[in-house]
Design an enzyme around this catalytic site. Structure first.
Site, PDB file in Angstrom:
ATOM      1  NE  ARG A  67     -14.722  -5.963   1.854  1.00  9.31           N
ATOM      2  CZ  ARG A  67     -13.857  -4.814   2.050  1.00  9.31           C
ATOM      3  NH1 ARG A  67     -13.160  -3.935   2.926  1.00  9.31           N
ATOM      4  NH2 ARG A  67     -12.148  -5.726   1.791  1.00  9.31           N
TER       5      ARG A  67
ATOM      6  CG  ASP B  33      -1.728   9.639  -0.524  1.00  7.14           C
ATOM      7  OD1 ASP B  33      -2.064   9.251  -1.659  1.00  7.14           O
ATOM      8  OD2 ASP B  33      -2.420   9.931   0.628  1.00  7.14           O
ATOM      9  CG  PHE B  34       0.711   4.582  -4.833  1.00  5.26           C
ATOM     10  CD1 PHE B  34       1.588   4.208  -4.877  1.00  5.26           C
ATOM     11  CD2 PHE B  34       0.032   4.079  -3.458  1.00  5.26           C
ATOM     12  CE1 PHE B  34       2.244   3.219  -4.308  1.00  5.26           C
ATOM     13  CE2 PHE B  34       0.382   2.662  -2.826  1.00  5.26           C
ATOM     14  CZ  PHE B  34       1.353   1.789  -3.555  1.00  5.26           C
ATOM     15  NE  ARG B  35      -4.290  11.088  -2.756  1.00  9.81           N
ATOM     16  CZ  ARG B  35      -5.590  10.796  -2.392  1.00  9.81           C
ATOM     17  NH1 ARG B  35      -6.182  11.350  -2.497  1.00  9.81           N
ATOM     18  NH2 ARG B  35      -5.682  10.770  -0.822  1.00  9.81           N
TER      19      ARG B  35
ATOM     20  CG  HIS C 247      -8.838  -3.992  -5.140  1.00 10.54           C
ATOM     21  ND1 HIS C 247     -10.263  -3.345  -5.252  1.00 10.54           N
ATOM     22  CD2 HIS C 247      -8.317  -2.347  -3.757  1.00 10.54           C
ATOM     23  CE1 HIS C 247     -10.534  -2.366  -3.881  1.00 10.54           C
ATOM     24  NE2 HIS C 247      -8.907  -2.505  -3.555  1.00 10.54           N
ATOM     25  CG  LEU C 248      -3.113  -1.682  -8.838  1.00 12.84           C
ATOM     26  CD1 LEU C 248      -2.582  -1.671  -9.696  1.00 12.84           C
ATOM     27  CD2 LEU C 248      -2.717  -2.723  -8.043  1.00 12.84           C
ATOM     28  N   GLY C 249      -3.987  -0.289  -5.048  1.00  9.98           N
ATOM     29  CA  GLY C 249      -3.143   1.424  -3.520  1.00  9.98           C
ATOM     30  C   GLY C 249      -3.056   0.897  -2.068  1.00  9.98           C
TER      31      GLY C 249
ATOM     32  CG  ASP D 160     -13.215  -8.547   0.581  1.00 10.92           C
ATOM     33  OD1 ASP D 160     -14.053  -8.575  -0.434  1.00 10.92           O
ATOM     34  OD2 ASP D 160     -12.233  -7.950   0.635  1.00 10.92           O
TER      35      ASP D 160
ATOM     36  N   GLY E  34      -4.335  -0.548  -0.025  1.00 14.41           N
ATOM     37  CA  GLY E  34      -4.515  -2.606  -0.265  1.00 14.41           C
ATOM     38  C   GLY E  34      -4.302  -2.699  -1.967  1.00 14.41           C
TER      39      GLY E  34
END
Length: 246
Positions: free
Chosen positions: A19, A213-215, A137-139, A76, A141
């Site tokens: 990549r 971190d979303f968690r 594409h979520l997170g 990418d 990034g």
């Protein structure tokens, strides 16, 4: 998992895919890596200083231990190469695009391509030229893309992965004067300001430093932390805006 735990010899590896974050306008699909391709990746370091050097390091390391094994560069940016000029151009002098290559490129292309293709399969509309989807594409990034007939029409990231929705530590879209204002107030260099926008902003900053971190943010919000809730609300608000516009 270490590769030596899964194969007895490097000769068992038939090919290696790499990549590569930035292919600029040079490559619009995956290609076999030769010296010309590697030189191009190096030339594009100025467009992706945080990513292409590491990608090149991986290519060179694999070529060293597997000199006769075919290597493929998967860019990418390639999936977004179908964007029309009205989508990828900025409101800057046209010479800045032609001479300096300043334009929207978009990233996470391998993810957006895969998800859009899988959505078409799931809906039973693989060959439907009228199919339009928005891929997310979520997170840590995050980016979104508008896809019609399997081709990218627009995407949220820009010249760099810093643009778009606020992410784990990236600010996302902001008025460019914000950078100048901050630099003047804190006596920052351009590079220092860019580091702040890339690594010390986004939901990490909005949550008052709780986490990128979303968690962790969800856990904090569930305990009544207002800053964590604000970070989540802001992220969702911006994602909805992009989906609506696409």
């Amino acid at each position: 998992m270490c590769i030596r735990d899964s194969v007895s010899s490097m000769k068992e590896i038939a090919a290696v895919g790499h990549r590569v974050v930035h292919g600029a306008e040079d490559y619009k699909s995956s290609v076999l890596i030769d010296e010309k391709v590697l030189d191009c990746c190096k030339e594009n370091i100025e467009l992706a200083p945080l990513h292409n050097p590491a990608n090149i390091m991986g290519i060179e390391a694999c070529r060293k231990v597997m000199p006769d094994t075919p290597m493929v560069a998967v860019f990418d940016t390639a999936f977004h190469a179908t964007m029309p000029d009205v989508a990828f151009l900025y409101g800057l002098p046209y010479d800045d695009y032609k001479q300096l290559r300043i334009r929207k490129y978009g990233f996470h292309g391998t993810s957006h391509m895969f998800v859009s293709q899988e959505a078409a399969k799931y809906l039973g509309r693989e060959n439907d030229e009228n199919l339009k989807v928005v891929t997310c594409h979520l997170g840590n990034g995050s980016s979104l893309s508008a896809v019609a007939d399997g081709k990218c029409q627009d995407t949220s990231m820009g010249l760099s992965p810093l643009a778009g929705v606020p992410m784990g530590t990236r600010a996302g879209d902001i008025d460019t004067c914000v950078a100048q204002f901050i630099m003047n107030k804190y006596n920052m260099t351009a590079d220092e300001c860019l580091t702040m926008l890339n690594k010390k902003s986004g939901v990490l900053a909005l949550s008052n430093g709780v986490s990128s971190d979303f968690r962790d943010l969800e856990a904090g919000a569930n305990k009544g932390d207002e800053a964590c809730q604000l970070a989540l609300d802001k992220f969702c608000y911006e994602v909805r805006k992009y989906i609506g516009s696409y």
